[in-house]
Scaffold this motif. Structure first.
Motif, PDB file in Angstrom:
ATOM      1  N   THR A 164       0.849  -1.186   0.000  1.00  0.00           N
ATOM      2  CA  THR A 164       0.000   0.000   0.000  1.00  0.00           C
ATOM      3  C   THR A 164       0.892   1.246   0.000  1.00  0.00           C
ATOM      4  O   THR A 164       2.104   1.165  -0.156  1.00  0.00           O
ATOM      5  CB  THR A 164      -0.989  -0.035   1.187  1.00  0.00           C
ATOM      6  OG1 THR A 164      -1.951   1.005   1.014  1.00  0.00           O
ATOM      7  CG2 THR A 164      -0.307   0.134   2.531  1.00  0.00           C
ATOM      8  N   SER A 165       0.270   2.400   0.171  1.00  0.00           N
ATOM      9  CA  SER A 165       1.027   3.659   0.199  1.00  0.00           C
ATOM     10  C   SER A 165       1.117   4.144   1.638  1.00  0.00           C
ATOM     11  O   SER A 165       0.205   3.883   2.433  1.00  0.00           O
ATOM     12  CB  SER A 165       0.293   4.724  -0.621  1.00  0.00           C
ATOM     13  OG  SER A 165       0.116   4.269  -1.932  1.00  0.00           O
TER      14      SER A 165
ATOM     15  N   GLU B  32       0.565   7.017   2.950  1.00  0.00           N
ATOM     16  CA  GLU B  32      -0.560   7.858   3.380  1.00  0.00           C
ATOM     17  C   GLU B  32      -1.796   7.004   3.652  1.00  0.00           C
ATOM     18  O   GLU B  32      -2.575   7.296   4.574  1.00  0.00           O
ATOM     19  CB  GLU B  32      -0.857   8.978   2.365  1.00  0.00           C
ATOM     20  CG  GLU B  32      -1.354   8.548   0.997  1.00  0.00           C
ATOM     21  CD  GLU B  32      -0.245   8.302  -0.015  1.00  0.00           C
ATOM     22  OE1 GLU B  32       0.859   7.897   0.393  1.00  0.00           O
ATOM     23  OE2 GLU B  32      -0.490   8.492  -1.220  1.00  0.00           O
ATOM     24  N   ILE B  33      -1.952   5.928   2.871  1.00  0.00           N
ATOM     25  CA  ILE B  33      -3.114   5.058   3.070  1.00  0.00           C
ATOM     26  C   ILE B  33      -2.971   4.285   4.379  1.00  0.00           C
ATOM     27  O   ILE B  33      -3.931   4.142   5.143  1.00  0.00           O
ATOM     28  CB  ILE B  33      -3.289   4.088   1.869  1.00  0.00           C
ATOM     29  CG1 ILE B  33      -3.530   4.886   0.571  1.00  0.00           C
ATOM     30  CG2 ILE B  33      -4.408   3.081   2.103  1.00  0.00           C
ATOM     31  CD1 ILE B  33      -4.730   5.809   0.584  1.00  0.00           C
TER      32      ILE B  33
ATOM     33  N   LEU C 213      -3.702   6.694   7.263  1.00  0.00           N
ATOM     34  CA  LEU C 213      -5.135   6.991   7.375  1.00  0.00           C
ATOM     35  C   LEU C 213      -5.910   5.753   7.830  1.00  0.00           C
ATOM     36  O   LEU C 213      -6.854   5.841   8.604  1.00  0.00           O
ATOM     37  CB  LEU C 213      -5.679   7.483   6.017  1.00  0.00           C
ATOM     38  CG  LEU C 213      -5.164   8.854   5.567  1.00  0.00           C
ATOM     39  CD1 LEU C 213      -5.520   9.123   4.113  1.00  0.00           C
ATOM     40  CD2 LEU C 213      -5.728   9.952   6.460  1.00  0.00           C
TER      41      LEU C 213
ATOM     42  N   ARG D 297      -8.456   5.306  11.255  1.00  0.00           N
ATOM     43  CA  ARG D 297      -9.909   5.110  11.209  1.00  0.00           C
ATOM     44  C   ARG D 297     -10.319   3.871  12.009  1.00  0.00           C
ATOM     45  O   ARG D 297      -9.501   2.978  12.262  1.00  0.00           O
ATOM     46  CB  ARG D 297     -10.412   5.037   9.773  1.00  0.00           C
ATOM     47  CG  ARG D 297     -10.028   3.784   9.046  1.00  0.00           C
ATOM     48  CD  ARG D 297     -10.446   3.855   7.595  1.00  0.00           C
ATOM     49  NE  ARG D 297      -9.963   2.674   6.896  1.00  0.00           N
ATOM     50  CZ  ARG D 297     -10.634   2.026   5.971  1.00  0.00           C
ATOM     51  NH1 ARG D 297     -11.827   2.429   5.603  1.00  0.00           N
ATOM     52  NH2 ARG D 297     -10.127   0.965   5.387  1.00  0.00           N
TER      53      ARG D 297
ATOM     54  N   MET E 232      -8.031  -1.790   7.722  1.00  0.00           N
ATOM     55  CA  MET E 232      -7.544  -3.145   7.380  1.00  0.00           C
ATOM     56  C   MET E 232      -6.601  -3.706   8.444  1.00  0.00           C
ATOM     57  O   MET E 232      -6.615  -4.906   8.712  1.00  0.00           O
ATOM     58  CB  MET E 232      -6.901  -3.163   5.991  1.00  0.00           C
ATOM     59  CG  MET E 232      -5.695  -2.290   5.821  1.00  0.00           C
ATOM     60  SD  MET E 232      -5.049  -2.387   4.137  1.00  0.00           S
ATOM     61  CE  MET E 232      -3.869  -1.039   4.170  1.00  0.00           C
TER      62      MET E 232
ATOM     63  N   THR F 212      -2.707  -6.392  -1.973  1.00  0.00           N
ATOM     64  CA  THR F 212      -2.416  -4.993  -2.287  1.00  0.00           C
ATOM     65  C   THR F 212      -3.686  -4.159  -2.163  1.00  0.00           C
ATOM     66  O   THR F 212      -4.747  -4.565  -2.638  1.00  0.00           O
ATOM     67  CB  THR F 212      -1.865  -4.893  -3.725  1.00  0.00           C
ATOM     68  OG1 THR F 212      -0.668  -5.655  -3.794  1.00  0.00           O
ATOM     69  CG2 THR F 212      -1.591  -3.459  -4.144  1.00  0.00           C
ATOM     70  N   VAL F 213      -3.566  -3.039  -1.492  1.00  0.00           N
ATOM     71  CA  VAL F 213      -4.672  -2.074  -1.380  1.00  0.00           C
ATOM     72  C   VAL F 213      -4.039  -0.725  -1.663  1.00  0.00           C
ATOM     73  O   VAL F 213      -3.309  -0.197  -0.820  1.00  0.00           O
ATOM     74  CB  VAL F 213      -5.263  -2.057   0.048  1.00  0.00           C
ATOM     75  CG1 VAL F 213      -6.442  -1.104   0.122  1.00  0.00           C
ATOM     76  CG2 VAL F 213      -5.682  -3.460   0.472  1.00  0.00           C
ATOM     77  N   ASP F 214      -4.263  -0.172  -2.843  1.00  0.00           N
ATOM     78  CA  ASP F 214      -3.497   1.029  -3.152  1.00  0.00           C
ATOM     79  C   ASP F 214      -4.246   2.015  -4.032  1.00  0.00           C
ATOM     80  O   ASP F 214      -5.301   1.712  -4.586  1.00  0.00           O
ATOM     81  CB  ASP F 214      -2.161   0.632  -3.793  1.00  0.00           C
ATOM     82  CG  ASP F 214      -1.000   1.390  -3.180  1.00  0.00           C
ATOM     83  OD1 ASP F 214      -1.219   2.548  -2.768  1.00  0.00           O
ATOM     84  OD2 ASP F 214       0.102   0.840  -3.106  1.00  0.00           O
TER      85      ASP F 214
ATOM     86  N   LYS G  77      -0.392   5.033  -7.339  1.00  0.00           N
ATOM     87  CA  LYS G  77       0.639   4.034  -7.017  1.00  0.00           C
ATOM     88  C   LYS G  77       0.512   2.821  -7.939  1.00  0.00           C
ATOM     89  O   LYS G  77       1.525   2.288  -8.397  1.00  0.00           O
ATOM     90  CB  LYS G  77       0.473   3.645  -5.547  1.00  0.00           C
ATOM     91  CG  LYS G  77       1.469   2.638  -5.037  1.00  0.00           C
ATOM     92  CD  LYS G  77       2.720   3.261  -4.451  1.00  0.00           C
ATOM     93  CE  LYS G  77       3.600   2.198  -3.826  1.00  0.00           C
ATOM     94  NZ  LYS G  77       3.025   1.687  -2.585  1.00  0.00           N
TER      95      LYS G  77
ATOM     96  N   VAL H 119     -10.607   5.462   1.847  1.00  0.00           N
ATOM     97  CA  VAL H 119      -9.892   5.603   3.123  1.00  0.00           C
ATOM     98  C   VAL H 119      -9.734   7.108   3.353  1.00  0.00           C
ATOM     99  O   VAL H 119      -8.961   7.763   2.654  1.00  0.00           O
ATOM    100  CB  VAL H 119      -8.520   4.896   3.083  1.00  0.00           C
ATOM    101  CG1 VAL H 119      -7.778   5.079   4.401  1.00  0.00           C
ATOM    102  CG2 VAL H 119      -8.685   3.417   2.771  1.00  0.00           C
ATOM    103  N   ALA H 120     -10.495   7.611   4.299  1.00  0.00           N
ATOM    104  CA  ALA H 120     -10.544   9.070   4.562  1.00  0.00           C
ATOM    105  C   ALA H 120     -10.751   9.841   3.258  1.00  0.00           C
ATOM    106  O   ALA H 120     -10.069  10.824   2.988  1.00  0.00           O
ATOM    107  CB  ALA H 120      -9.275   9.520   5.276  1.00  0.00           C
TER     108      ALA H 120
ATOM    109  N   VAL I 196      -9.083   3.752  -2.902  1.00  0.00           N
ATOM    110  CA  VAL I 196      -8.039   2.726  -3.031  1.00  0.00           C
ATOM    111  C   VAL I 196      -8.675   1.474  -3.636  1.00  0.00           C
ATOM    112  O   VAL I 196      -9.869   1.239  -3.464  1.00  0.00           O
ATOM    113  CB  VAL I 196      -7.359   2.377  -1.677  1.00  0.00           C
ATOM    114  CG1 VAL I 196      -6.506   3.511  -1.189  1.00  0.00           C
ATOM    115  CG2 VAL I 196      -8.369   1.971  -0.630  1.00  0.00           C
TER     116      VAL I 196
END
Lengths: 252, 125
Positions: free
Chosen positions: A91-92, A94-95, A98, A102, A106, B40-42, B46, B76-77, B81
């Motif tokens: 993932t990134s 920033e993700i 965040l 929350r 995940m 993967t969650v992106d 990305k 996500v906020a 993603v």
């Protein structure tokens, strides 16, 4: 007090038994010094030796590279994922930040549903992209660390060291916030490169103060004996003790 | 050779999947990346970097993939993603498609199908 063992030969002894549960631990080193391997081994041993499911979060390396690298050490990450004991998430930064903030993100879901106890974030260096100023980065990292602690995860954060050999050991702000700080370094001795490990800080615990040799074997990382008869190891180019003694006291 | 004939020698379920859902190389790339790295969650940006494709093209394809049930979108906020769907059947079908593409004959058929689809899309203007 109870400890979270890494299961890495030699490292738990340096840490007086292991990390504290729910602690956040920084492992810093140059490319190839073994940061990611140390993280993978911490997660793998957690699952197979200590019954603690794990999460591995990557920002840049593809998870399939971890599967492949782990396989080389005989660690079957794909099987562990199928069994619900491991998740390698790309993932990134920033993700992830965040998501941790929350409710029922995940990571929180993995903790609640799979009983995840250990997490590796490889690498925290990518957080630097998110902040324009040092104070902003510090706040961001502080909040991130506290979110991990809220979830009672024992965490390893890896950080890329900007220099290959030696380099200035500046006070990187994150090193103040984490519970322990482990440095991995290359050291040149007699025209050969060795890997070195040092536990620089371990809040509230005794720990080994010496610099030890680290090897990456076919079974993963092993921490070996201390470097004897040398000084200036963290500069990357140590000298024999006798030479420095002569320089300091005789040639003067 | 007509597209219908071109795909007919493939497993019917797979042929239907390819005809209905795989009409660009970017979708193929994204599925390859996500299937090999299944948790993967992106973000679109990305994912675009991961496939080495322009982000604007990737966003368009991601939207279609969500619409077709190939991907899931989460906020996500407020940031969108993407991930593979939780639905096991779709995941198995994606895996079956990528596994089949390891065969050169199938791969050639899929490439031909995509090129034909893109001709149609360009023709539609």
């Amino acid at each position: 007090m109870e400890r979270v063992k890494t299961g890495i030969p030699g490292l738990d002894e340096m840490l007086s038994g292991g990390f504290y549960p729910g602690s956040v631990n920084l492992v810093e080193g140059a490319p190839g010094t073994g940061k990611s391997t140390l993280g993978m081994q911490f997660i793998y041993n957690g699952i197979v030796k200590f019954g603690e499911p794990g999460l591995l979060i990557t920002f840049e390396e593809f998870p399939e590279q971890y599967y492949r690298d782990a396989e080389n050490f005989g660690w079957d990450f794909r099987r562990l994922e199928k069994e619900g004991l491991l998740k390698v998430i790309m993932t990134s930064p920033e993700i992830l930040k965040l998501d941790l903030e929350r409710v029922s993100g995940m990571v929180e879901q993995a903790v609640l549903e799979r009983g995840v106890k250990r997490i590796v974030v490889d690498s925290i260096t990518h957080f630097e992209q998110l902040a324009s100023y040092p104070t902003e980065l510090r706040n961001l990292e502080y909040s991130f660390i506290n979110a991990l602690k809220r979830l009672e995860l024992t965490a390893i954060l890896t950080r890329e060291s900007p220099t290959l050999l030696g380099g200035e050991m500046g006070a990187y702000p994150l090193s103040y916030m984490v519970d322990s700080y482990i440095l991995l370094r290359y050291v040149e001795i007699d025209s050969r490169i060795y890997k070195a490990i040092l536990v620089l800080k371990f809040r509230g615990s005794d720990h080994a103060k010496d610099i030890r040799r680290l090897e990456i074997t076919s079974n993963g990382i092993e921490v070996l004996e201390r470097f004897e008869g040398r000084e200036g190891l963290m500069s990357g180019t140590p000298r024999r003790m006798a030479e420095s003694f002569v320089e300091a006291f005789i040639r003067k | 050779m007509e597209e219908e004939q071109f795909l007919e020698s493939i497993d019917p379920e797979l042929a239907e999947f390819i005809k209905a859902k795989i009409n660009s190389f970017i979708k193929w790339d994204i599925l390859k990346i996500l299937n090999s790295n299944p948790h993967t969650v992106d973000t679109a940006e990305k994912l675009a970097r991961q496939c080495g494709r322009p982000v604007e093209n990737v966003i368009k394809n991601l939207e279609e993939m969500v619409r077709d049930g190939l991907l899931e979108i989460h906020l996500v906020a407020g940031i969108p993603v993407y991930s593979l769907p939780k639905d096991e059947k779709t995941r198995q079908l994606i895996d079956k498609f990528l596994e089949a593409c390891r065969n050169r004959q199938v791969r050639v058929r899929v490439v031909y199908h995509i090129l034909k689809s893109q001709e149609v899309r360009l023709g539609e203007g």
